[in-house]
Design a protein around this motif. Structure first.
Motif, PDB file in Angstrom:
ATOM      1  N   ASN A 190       2.437   1.883  -3.348  1.00 11.54           N
ATOM      2  CA  ASN A 190       1.311   2.358  -4.481  1.00 11.54           C
ATOM      3  C   ASN A 190       1.305   3.977  -4.326  1.00 11.54           C
ATOM      4  O   ASN A 190       1.032   4.486  -5.438  1.00 11.54           O
ATOM      5  CB  ASN A 190       0.049   1.643  -4.271  1.00 11.54           C
ATOM      6  CG  ASN A 190       0.297   0.176  -4.654  1.00 11.54           C
ATOM      7  OD1 ASN A 190       1.067  -0.229  -5.616  1.00 11.54           O
ATOM      8  ND2 ASN A 190      -0.784  -0.638  -4.435  1.00 11.54           N
ATOM      9  N   GLN A 219       0.846  -1.260  -0.205  1.00 10.01           N
ATOM     10  CA  GLN A 219      -0.150   0.048   0.083  1.00 10.01           C
ATOM     11  C   GLN A 219       1.018   1.183  -0.029  1.00 10.01           C
ATOM     12  O   GLN A 219       0.817   2.132  -0.756  1.00 10.01           O
ATOM     13  CB  GLN A 219      -1.036   0.003   1.380  1.00 10.01           C
ATOM     14  CG  GLN A 219      -2.008   1.126   1.144  1.00 10.01           C
ATOM     15  CD  GLN A 219      -2.920   1.237   0.058  1.00 10.01           C
ATOM     16  OE1 GLN A 219      -3.347   0.148  -0.321  1.00 10.01           O
ATOM     17  NE2 GLN A 219      -3.252   2.522  -0.230  1.00 10.01           N
ATOM     18  N   ASP A 261      -3.482   6.599  -4.220  1.00 11.48           N
ATOM     19  CA  ASP A 261      -2.504   5.317  -4.495  1.00 11.48           C
ATOM     20  C   ASP A 261      -3.188   4.871  -6.041  1.00 11.48           C
ATOM     21  O   ASP A 261      -3.061   3.658  -6.167  1.00 11.48           O
ATOM     22  CB  ASP A 261      -2.981   4.361  -3.517  1.00 11.48           C
ATOM     23  CG  ASP A 261      -4.339   3.650  -3.329  1.00 11.48           C
ATOM     24  OD1 ASP A 261      -5.381   4.453  -4.029  1.00 11.48           O
ATOM     25  OD2 ASP A 261      -4.555   2.438  -2.936  1.00 11.48           O
ATOM     26  N   THR A 262      -3.358   5.841  -6.823  1.00 15.17           N
ATOM     27  CA  THR A 262      -4.082   5.444  -8.109  1.00 15.17           C
ATOM     28  C   THR A 262      -3.385   5.485  -9.324  1.00 15.17           C
ATOM     29  O   THR A 262      -3.495   5.369 -10.433  1.00 15.17           O
ATOM     30  CB  THR A 262      -5.177   6.702  -8.245  1.00 15.17           C
ATOM     31  OG1 THR A 262      -4.704   8.180  -8.383  1.00 15.17           O
ATOM     32  CG2 THR A 262      -6.108   6.670  -7.204  1.00 15.17           C
TER      33      THR A 262
END
Lengths: 546, 219
Positions: A77, A74, A146-147
């Motif tokens: 990202n 996570q 986190d895209t």
């Protein structure tokens, strides 16, 4: 420039020390002087760049071996998302236009400032506000976005991270970019000195002019897109989100209609800069001036029509596929013309390999690799294999970093003595160049190979067969960062206690070299009358040395 | 992993080598000229420069030749792509569902697997369905990639020419476990596939209602 003129000019106060109506930091952050605004951008951008580099370094460190190395998936990202957002919106896009364009555009055309100095200050404030919003979005509950910097829907709608603040940050930064574009286009039209005809403008100005139009025309699309996302989320109108009956492909189109031209906002000014540096250090006029000038315009026009080459695998119609593929190939032609003309400018020159020239030559080499690998992705069949692999990552880093990044470094070393009136240590600048050049290529070249072998991008973990390539790449990142630290330290040391630079240390012929270093607030005591083209080196040809 | 003679390898690698060859020639030419000029026309060797402003025939030459070359590249890219998009009518249709973060394959007879088993030398059509966000169906060994997008009926096809197991990766970023969204294409000799298929059909027939229910649920 005679010694007499120099002596009389140094008596006048330069813009760094000029006493305005305000004192201290307010005399900077409320200044409408294009040079002070340029320096403000440089400071802000330098800080963001350092953060972006740190994130890049962390990405590489995580990828040195398969499995978890230093962070969770996570975190990884979010780190690559922030690396992208910072580097694109806060470093590469404003890098040359906002810093060096602001500082030198008026000087290079013989003006005292840009057309709208207050708008210019507003642009900087919007830039800072956008940057702060991006930082705030990291610390808000929900966690950093986190895209990926592309914010593709539907993932960006589903994730619980702070996507909306990040989008608002990008929106604000977009406005800053639009205002700068309007300012530059107007300034070039209205404020050229007497005799500064269009075809006597330095090529850096041509590229900023073309960039300005792209900024004005393409950037609003990203604003509209954001507005549509807000309408979708607030009112439940299905536009992009398939869960509401929307079309996620439409989002990609709108995103790339802005973001592809944005790529040209990033590269065009760097191309202009290279066109300035090469004649100066080859001491001869540029080869094919008008072809380079028009190729900037051609890139701006054609570059606005190739956005869907980011989307060849989404399942577009065959017509769209072949049109976008063909246009992508055609947009490479004006870039190729520039490269051929730059190389020809070296022919029968009198070349001195000073630090700015080294960065410029490395630009040509690395930009060419970036361009050729771009052709590979323009070919439809090959794109199906290469799309979304680390091949793409390598490709755009060769263009954006090996190209624009090196262009920014070249500009730093080229205009440093003019901006600050001091000279950095050249030997140290050369060593840092060598480290940066080697580090850059060791870092990114292996990613071409890994990508062709099937290493997808945005991967936290990877299959064992990619390990040796990732390992080499990470080693490259350390060499690169070492070089960057050395370069920045050397420039800062030059700023503190560098030797006094003359007003024209490189023997340049454009207007900035006719005024004192650092320039006065008004740049020119009297507005110059221009009688020749920008790169008139005939005195060297005749054997005279200024 | 790239040694397999499967899928669109000839088309893709052919275009790659074609563009690579031209690029290398040009890159070496540009770099060598640059280095040669820098040495030959250094300030020491050549203190007096010549101001050559340009050369129109040369400009035309290096506009026209690259244009022809890139149109050639475009053409080969398009030809290769045509084969990718024209799915043979006799292809075996397999439904591929991508969801965060796994692949599911449903065969014409209702058999469901998490690994894609295919017969050697037969055209396989994959109907790509997303249960949530964007994904991308990527088989590097076959040079095959197609995005899997919600509410969009994308299709892809391939024909495997060598027995073996090949990686399927997700190429479109899809969140936390994006990099773990791997599966395999297992290419079997036709008779092996047939017996596997029949055997699987037997097991899945044991609970056909269950399978049907799950399939509707997935939509």
């Amino acid at each position: 420039m005679s010694n007499h003129a120099l002596a009389s000019q140094s008596a006048r106060t330069d813009f760094m020390r000029a006493a305005g109506s305000r004192k201290g930091i307010l005399s900077w952050i409320l200044s409408t002087d294009h040079k002070r605004i340029g320096i403000l951008y440089m400071i802000a951008m330098g800080i963001f760049f350092a953060v972006g580099v740190l994130f890049g370094l962390l990405i590489r460190l995580e990828l040195i071996a398969p499995g978890k190395t230093i962070m969770e998936a996570q975190t990884y990202n979010s780190v690559f998302t922030l690396h992208g957002i910072i580097m694109i919106f806060l470093f590469i896009i404003p890098g040359l236009p906002a810093v060096f364009g602001n500082f030198f555009l008026p000087i290079l055309i013989g003006a005292r400032d840009v057309s709208f100095p207050r708008l210019n200050l507003l642009s900087w404030w919007l830039f800072v506000a956008g940057g702060l919003m991006a930082i705030v979005s990291v610390f808000l509950p929900g966690g950093p976005a986190d895209t990926g910097w592309t914010f593709y829907i539907p993932y960006s709608v589903r994730t619980s991270t702070n996507v909306i603040p990040a989008l608002l940050a990008a929106f604000t930064l977009g406005f800053s970019s639009i205002l700068t574009g309007i300012n530059f286009v107007t300034t070039v039209h209205r404020l050229r000195a007497p005799g500064m005809t269009w075809f006597r403008m330095p090529l850096f100005i041509w590229s900023l002019y073309a960039t300005g139009w792209v900024q004005v025309l393409a950037t609003p699309i990203v604003g509209i897109t954001l507005l549509l996302v807000v309408v979708e989320r607030a009112l439940g109108v299905g536009i992009f989100d398939p869960a509401l009956g929307g079309d996620p492909i439409l989002y990609q189109h709108l995103f790339w209609i802005y973001s592809h031209p944005a790529v040209y906002i990033m590269i065009l000014p760097a191309m202009g800069l290279i066109s300035e540096v090469i004649p100066v250090f080859a001491r001869r006029t540029i080869f094919g001036y008008s072809f380079i000038a028009f190729s900037s315009i051609a890139i701006a026009l054609l570059g606005s029509l190739v956005w869907a080459h980011h989307m060849f695998t989404v399942g577009m119609s065959d017509t769209a596929q072949w049109i976008f593929s063909l246009l992508t190939f055609l947009v490479s032609i004006p870039s190729a013309i520039k490269v051929f003309n730059w190389v020809s400018t070296l022919y029968k020159g009198s070349i001195e390999l000073e630090p700015p020239m080294l960065f410029a030559l490395a630009f040509i080499f690395q930009f060419s690799i970036g361009g050729f690998t771009g052709l590979m992705q323009g070919a439809l069949a090959l794109n199906m294999h290469l799309h979304d692999t680390s091949f793409i990552v390598a490709h755009f880093h060769y263009v954006m970093f090996g190209g624009t990044g090196f262009g920014i470094f070249a500009a730093m070393h080229y205009w440093f003595p003019k901006m600050f009136g001091k000279m950095y240590n050249k030997a140290r600048a050369n060593v840092s160049f060598i480290l940066i050049f080697i580090g850059f290529n060791v870092l990114y070249f292996p990613l071409f190979i890994a990508g062709y072998m099937g290493m997808p991008r945005r991967y936290y973990d990877y299959l064992p067969e990619f390990q040796s390539l990732h390992f080499i790449s990470t080693i490259g990142s350390w060499i690169l960062v070492l070089g960057l630290i050395m370069m920045v330290a050397n420039l800062l040391m030059g700023l503190r206690n560098g030797s006094r630079a003359s007003s024209n240390p490189w023997g340049g012929t454009t207007l900035e070299w006719t005024i004192q270093s650092p320039p006065t607030v008004e740049n020119f005591e009297t507005i110059p009358v221009v009688a020749t083209g920008p790169y008139d080196y005939s005195r060297y040809e005749r054997g005279e040395h200024a | 992993m790239l040694s397999s003679d499967s899928g669109f390898i000839k088309d893709v690698d052919g275009v790659f080598l074609f563009i690579l060859a031209i690029s290398l020639v040009l890159l070496i030419l540009i770099t060598l000229l640059m280095v040669y000029f820098v040495i030959r026309y250094s300030r020491k060797r050549n203190p007096r420069p010549s101001n050559i402003e340009g050369n129109v025939p040369l400009e035309i030459l290096w506009t026209v030749i690259p244009t022809i070359l890139v149109i050639g590249m475009f053409y080969y890219g398009w030809i290769g792509y045509e084969r990718m998009k024209n799915i043979p009518a006799d292809a075996i249709v397999i439904e591929v569902t991508a969801r965060m973060w796994e692949w599911e394959f449903v065969y014409p007879n209702g058999v469901k697997t998490d690994t894609l088993y295919v017969p050697l030398g037969k055209a396989i059509q994959t109907n790509l369905i997303s249960a949530d966000v964007n994904h991308s169906f990527f088989v590097p060994a076959f040079r095959l990639k197609k995005d899997v997008i919600p509410n969009k009926k994308n299709q892809a096809w391939f024909r495997a020419d060598e027995v073996g197991a090949y990686d399927i990766a997700c190429a479109e970023y899809c969140g936390l476990k994006h990099s773990y969204m791997y599966s395999k294409v297992v290419v079997m000799a036709e008779e092996d596939f047939d017996s596997w298929y029949a055997q699987m059909y037997g097991t899945s027939q044991a609970a056909p209602a269950d399978t049907a229910a799950k399939r509707t649920e997935g939509r």
